[in-house]
Write a protein that holds these residues in place. Sequence first.
Motif, mmCIF file in Angstrom:
data_model
loop_
_atom_site.group_PDB
_atom_site.id
_atom_site.type_symbol
_atom_site.label_atom_id
_atom_site.label_comp_id
_atom_site.label_asym_id
_atom_site.label_seq_id
_atom_site.Cartn_x
_atom_site.Cartn_y
_atom_site.Cartn_z
ATOM 1 N N MET A 1 0.944 -1.285 -0.014
ATOM 2 C CA MET A 1 0.015 -0.153 -0.117
ATOM 3 C C MET A 1 0.842 1.088 0.037
ATOM 4 O O MET A 1 1.774 1.386 0.585
ATOM 5 N N ARG A 2 0.474 2.212 -0.915
ATOM 6 C CA ARG A 2 1.151 3.495 -0.932
ATOM 7 C C ARG A 2 0.977 4.297 0.229
ATOM 8 O O ARG A 2 0.006 4.200 0.767
ATOM 9 N N THR A 3 1.897 5.413 0.283
ATOM 10 C CA THR A 3 1.611 6.306 1.312
ATOM 11 C C THR A 3 0.892 7.741 0.924
ATOM 12 O O THR A 3 0.842 7.770 -0.404
ATOM 13 N N PHE A 4 0.371 8.592 1.508
ATOM 14 C CA PHE A 4 -0.135 9.852 0.970
ATOM 15 C C PHE A 4 0.807 10.525 0.115
ATOM 16 O O PHE A 4 0.811 11.149 -1.001
ATOM 17 N N LYS A 5 2.275 10.486 0.663
ATOM 18 C CA LYS A 5 3.291 11.322 0.001
ATOM 19 C C LYS A 5 3.356 10.785 -1.404
ATOM 20 O O LYS A 5 3.976 11.409 -2.188
ATOM 21 N N GLU A 6 3.172 9.495 -1.660
ATOM 22 C CA GLU A 6 3.407 8.910 -3.104
ATOM 23 C C GLU A 6 2.169 9.229 -3.917
ATOM 24 O O GLU A 6 2.427 8.699 -5.102
ATOM 25 N N LEU A 7 1.175 9.934 -3.471
ATOM 26 C CA LEU A 7 0.011 10.275 -4.225
ATOM 27 C C LEU A 7 0.073 11.542 -4.882
ATOM 28 O O LEU A 7 -0.706 12.035 -5.449
ATOM 29 N N GLU A 8 1.437 12.318 -4.931
ATOM 30 C CA GLU A 8 1.594 13.464 -5.514
ATOM 31 C C GLU A 8 0.586 14.757 -5.077
ATOM 32 O O GLU A 8 0.156 15.585 -5.980
ATOM 33 N N LEU A 9 0.505 14.723 -3.652
ATOM 34 C CA LEU A 9 -0.432 15.841 -3.150
ATOM 35 C C LEU A 9 0.326 16.894 -2.623
ATOM 36 O O LEU A 9 1.713 16.901 -2.441
ATOM 37 N N SER A 10 -0.253 18.221 -2.442
ATOM 38 C CA SER A 10 0.432 19.315 -2.300
ATOM 39 C C SER A 10 0.943 19.233 -0.878
ATOM 40 O O SER A 10 0.414 18.580 -0.111
ATOM 41 N N SER A 11 2.074 20.119 -0.359
ATOM 42 C CA SER A 11 2.597 19.978 0.796
ATOM 43 C C SER A 11 1.562 20.560 1.929
ATOM 44 O O SER A 11 1.510 19.961 2.904
ATOM 45 N N ASP A 12 0.858 21.566 1.599
ATOM 46 C CA ASP A 12 -0.344 21.937 2.342
ATOM 47 C C ASP A 12 -1.410 20.770 2.693
ATOM 48 O O ASP A 12 -1.854 20.692 4.059
ATOM 49 N N ILE A 13 -1.751 20.127 1.710
ATOM 50 C CA ILE A 13 -2.720 19.145 2.234
ATOM 51 C C ILE A 13 -2.059 17.903 2.809
ATOM 52 O O ILE A 13 -2.581 17.336 3.838
ATOM 53 N N LEU A 14 -0.814 17.739 2.649
ATOM 54 C CA LEU A 14 -0.226 16.686 3.336
ATOM 55 C C LEU A 14 0.095 16.936 4.784
ATOM 56 O O LEU A 14 0.055 16.228 5.844
ATOM 57 N N LYS A 15 0.242 18.045 5.010
ATOM 58 C CA LYS A 15 0.383 18.636 6.299
ATOM 59 C C LYS A 15 -0.819 18.566 7.271
ATOM 60 O O LYS A 15 -1.055 18.270 8.191
ATOM 61 N N GLY A 16 -2.130 18.918 6.313
ATOM 62 C CA GLY A 16 -3.442 18.624 7.052
ATOM 63 C C GLY A 16 -3.668 17.445 7.415
ATOM 64 O O GLY A 16 -4.306 17.103 8.411
ATOM 65 N N LEU A 17 -3.481 16.322 6.590
ATOM 66 C CA LEU A 17 -3.598 14.887 6.722
ATOM 67 C C LEU A 17 -2.696 14.300 7.970
ATOM 68 O O LEU A 17 -3.164 13.444 8.667
ATOM 69 N N GLU A 18 -1.660 14.876 7.937
ATOM 70 C CA GLU A 18 -0.627 14.473 9.003
ATOM 71 C C GLU A 18 -1.149 15.020 10.284
ATOM 72 O O GLU A 18 -1.143 14.201 11.358
ATOM 73 N N THR A 19 -1.731 16.218 10.536
ATOM 74 C CA THR A 19 -2.400 16.660 11.545
ATOM 75 C C THR A 19 -3.534 15.773 12.051
ATOM 76 O O THR A 19 -3.880 15.619 13.272
ATOM 77 N N MET A 20 -4.190 15.296 11.131
ATOM 78 C CA MET A 20 -5.537 14.404 11.223
ATOM 79 C C MET A 20 -4.958 13.107 11.708
ATOM 80 O O MET A 20 -5.886 12.095 12.037
#
Length: 520
Positions: A1-20
Motif C-alpha cells: 500500500m502506498r503512502t499519501f506522500k506517494e500520491l503527489e499531493l500538495s505539501s499543504d494537504i499533506l500537512k493537514g492529513l498529518e495533523t489528522m
Amino acid sequence: MRTFKELELSSDILKGLETMGYAQPTTIQEEAIPLSLQGIDILGQSKTGSGKTAAFAIPSLMQVKPELNQPQVLIVAPTRELALQITDEMKRISKFMDGVFYATLYGGEPIARQFKDLKKAQVIIGTPGRLLDHIKRKTLNLKHLKVAILDEADEMLSMGFLEDIQEILKKTPVEKQTQLFSATMPKSIINLSKEFLVDPQKITVKDTSVPGSIEQYYYEVIGRQKKQATATLLNYHQAQKAIIFCNTKSMVDDLSGFLKGFDVKAGALHGDMPQSVRIQVLNEFKKSQLNVLVATDVAARGIDVDNVDLVVNFDIPQTIEYYTHRIGRTGRAGKNGVSLTLIAGKQQFFKLKDIIRHTKQDIVKQELPSANEMNDRIIYNKAQDIAGSLQKPLHPSAEKLVKQLKSLTHLNEDALLLVMANEWAHGLETYEDLGQPKNKKKDKFAKLTIPLGKKHKIRPKDLASALQRQYKLKTINNISIFKQYSTFEVPMKDMDQIKNTKKDFNFNNLNVQVKTFSDK
C-alpha cells in the motif's frame, strides 16, 4: 500500500492529513485519488466508514484556485448531517491552505447567512433542495465549476431527489469532472451515471466492516413491551455507546423520552428537529455526554461516530440495505460490536428471515434476560462500583462514621458491612419478568454446555455454525459464552441427534463432550 506522500499531493494537504493522523490511504482513497487527479469521472461503490469522504475531498481541493472566489467544487449530500460532516473533514484537510472558503447549504437555517458565505466560497456542500433554491435565486453561480460530486447517491434517489439532482447537474458546465459515490448500485444509479458521467472509471470496494466483528442476535417480544425490553437490554449489555434505530420520527421521540425516565443519557435525532438541536445532540453523543442515540435511518445516514459497541433495531429495518447500514455502525476498526433486533409478530419474523437469507449472516435467537438475571447483574455492578472506590483516598469522615455506628449498634465489622449493604440494596432498581410472545405450539428445550469459552476464543456465531454442521441441528437458541465454558439450548426432540453422534464436539482441534447444564 502506498503512502499519501506517494500520491503527489500538495505539501499543504499533506500537512493537514498529518495533523489528522492519516498516514496511509484506505483502499478507496488509493484507487480514487490518482484517477481524480487525472480528471477522470468516477463511479464509486463504497460503504460508510471506508474513507470515502477523503477520497473525493483531497483531489477536489487540489483543483481549487484560492485567488478565484467563485464556486469551483460542488458536493451534493442527502442530509444536513452528512453535509456538515463533509464540510468539517474538508476544513481539517485544507487547514494549511490559505484562502479556501466553504458554504454549506441546507434547509432549516437562515438563508441570509448562506448568502454571505456564497460571496467568497470556492467549495459548496449542500442538500439538493437548498442547492436548487440558491440556483433559482441566482445566488449560486456554477459557471466556474471544475468538479461535481454526488455522495450517498442511492440514498438521495430513495428520498425522491432524482429530478432535483438532474436539474442541478444540468446547470453545471459541460467541461467538468463528475464523481458519483453510492453504497449500492441499483439500476437507477447506473442510469444516472450514464446520463451525466463521461467514460467513468468504476471503483468497487468490498464491505469488510461486518464479517466476524459483529455478533448479531434477535429477541421475540410482545409489542407493547418493546420499550421496556429495550431499556432492559441496554442495562444488560452495559454499552458505552449505543445507537437505536426506529422507523418513524414519532417513535424516536417516544422511545428517547421513555429511556430518559430510566436515567439513560439518551438523545433523539430525526428530520423534524431544529438543525441547532440536531448538531448539539450529535456533538454530545460524539463526546460521550450522551451514550445512547435514538435515530431514524435517514437522519443517521453518513454519520461517522467511533466506538459504537451496540446497535439496537427497535423497529425491523424497512430494507435489507438499511439493516447492513445500521449494524455497520458498530464493530469498526477491528473492534467487536453487538447488534440486537426486536421482533414482534409473524410479519416481522418473516422480514428477519429475508434479511438472514440475503445477508448470509447468522442472527442468533436469544431470550430476554430474566428478572433474576437482571437483579443479579445490578448487584454485581454495584459491588464493582464499591470495589472501584477502594482506589479513592480515604475520606476523613469515613472512620468517624464507622466509630459512630459501632457505638450506636454494638455490631462488629462483618455485621456493619451487612447493614450498609442492606442500606444500598434498598436503593437499587429491581426488575420484573417481561412476558413472552405466545406460540401455538411451543417446543421444550434442553440446556447444554461445553467446556469451551472466551478463553478458547469461541464466539456465538462460531459455536452455532459448528453445532449445526456436526449435529445437523436446525435450531440453537440462547447461546451464552463465559470465560471457561459456554451454554446453549436445543429442542428436546433434537437431543437424540446429539446422543446418537458418538463423536465428541470438535472446535479448533479441541475435542470436548456436550453435557446437560445440570452436569456441569
